[in-house]
Design an enzyme around this catalytic site. Sequence first.
Site, short mmCIF file in Angstrom:
data_model
loop_
_atom_site.label_atom_id
_atom_site.label_comp_id
_atom_site.label_asym_id
_atom_site.label_seq_id
_atom_site.Cartn_x
_atom_site.Cartn_y
_atom_site.Cartn_z
N HIS A 56 0.84 -1.20 0.00
CA HIS A 56 0.00 0.00 0.00
C HIS A 56 0.88 1.26 0.00
CE1 HIS A 56 -4.06 1.62 1.63
NE2 HIS A 56 -3.39 2.61 1.10
N ARG A 60 1.70 8.84 -6.30
CA ARG A 60 1.18 10.14 -6.78
C ARG A 60 1.40 10.44 -8.26
NH1 ARG A 60 -1.95 10.02 -2.70
NH2 ARG A 60 -1.27 10.98 -0.77
N ASP A 303 0.89 2.54 3.76
CA ASP A 303 -0.02 3.63 3.39
C ASP A 303 0.76 4.95 3.27
OD1 ASP A 303 -2.26 4.98 2.58
OD2 ASP A 303 -3.38 4.74 4.45
O1 DOR Z 1 -4.74 9.02 4.93
C1 DOR Z 1 -4.94 8.57 3.82
N1 DOR Z 1 -4.34 9.09 2.74
N2 DOR Z 1 -5.79 7.55 3.67
C2 DOR Z 1 -6.17 7.13 2.45
O2 DOR Z 1 -6.95 6.21 2.39
C3 DOR Z 1 -5.69 7.80 1.23
C4 DOR Z 1 -4.40 8.44 1.48
C5 DOR Z 1 -3.97 9.39 0.40
O3 DOR Z 1 -4.08 9.06 -0.79
O4 DOR Z 1 -3.50 10.47 0.73
#
Ligand code: DOR
Length: 437
Positions: A56, A60, A303
Amino acid sequence: MSNWLLRNVTILGAAPTDLHLADGVIAEVGRGLATGGAQVFDAAGLVALPGLVDLHTHLREPGREDAETVASGTLAAALGGFTAVHAMANTDPAADTAGVVEQVWRLGRDAGHCDVFPVGAVTVRRRGEQLAELGAMADSAARVRVFSDDGHCVDDAVLMRRALEYVKAFDGVVAQHAQEPRLTHAAQMNEGVVSARLGLTGWPAVAEESVIARDCLLAGHVGSRLHVCHVSTAGSVEILRWAKAKGIRVTAEVTPHHLLLTDDLVTGYDPVYKVNPPLRTAGDVAALRAALADGTIDAVATDHAPHSLEDKETEWGAAAFGMLGLETALGVVAEAMVSTGLLDWAGVADRMAVRPARIGRLDGQGGPLEPGAPANVVLLDPAATVTVDPGSLASRSRNTPYAGMTLPTRVVATFLRGRPTVLDGKPAESGGPGGGR
Ligand code: DOR
């Protein structure tokens, strides 16, 4: 072709041995190996793990190259000990066609810092209305196996069911961002004592747990694979435990930040702590750590969510959700799981390399560190510490919640198919194309 002899390394923390990496694979493992023509690396005191695999990562690109690019994000990954990342689909345009996933995959291959496996969107433009071209993405050069609308929940039960059925054809998995949208309308942080005190709209645990319960039932009903992204509550752990005991094919990930940080950090209104799902309570953190230790939660996933200064350093309500993760993941896991005795290095390898590679159906990643296997290896110094300096991160963004924090362990070197991408904690000189599956 690079040819390295890693002397006196401890594989997964076992007794010291030598590891010979040649022609992209692990050529030999054993004590006192002959040097031959290899470059010798004194790895005494260092631990070797399979190169880490992230399920994950937000890279960008395309769309927000000011915050991160495939090249900058994958360099950050290599410095964090990763040899493979899954690139999330919430780019602009979204990764919902074979064309976009192939573009991301090629950018990763050309940068050469680690393998990039694009995640495909489940629905067109991640709008939750119509299934995307899942089969075309699976058949593309990027060979997509993980599909997610991450950032958004696939909240329509019929669409979720169809997606789960569809991916069975190619052994894919739907990775759900579990967030019931109406229960979290305008939510800013975890719903609880702290949100009540601060007067911020709460994001209740039930908004995550209700979707996970529904999706586990759907996955069981159609016999398909479900993966749950960034599990954040003790209640979610209970549901996963129940579903696994029933034989439902569900896997789950937890982020490093949900293993270490709690919602009382929001008290200062510093948006660096604003993330989705939100930081929860100390009780949730304890449950997540226990679930990762006992395997109910399969994997750590970063993430990694880079954001530009304009998007992040603004007032709490307007700031973007998300925090950096790739360069600090191993240190945070060492702090939360290894220093506490909950996982040993073999356990870290399992949760950060072996199982993520299996969930993503990756060949040649996730070990084992045995002769003949691709030489994807990270060397870490378990006795060292690192004080996090946002200014020295390879990511284009600076939104780390660990600034100034001293974390255990240091990534010393990362090898991608035998070629160093990181040496002595710094980017290695030799660039060159990666490859991937
Ligand atoms: O905090 C988050 N940022 N959670 C997400 O699900 C998406 C992510 C993002 O793309 O910035």
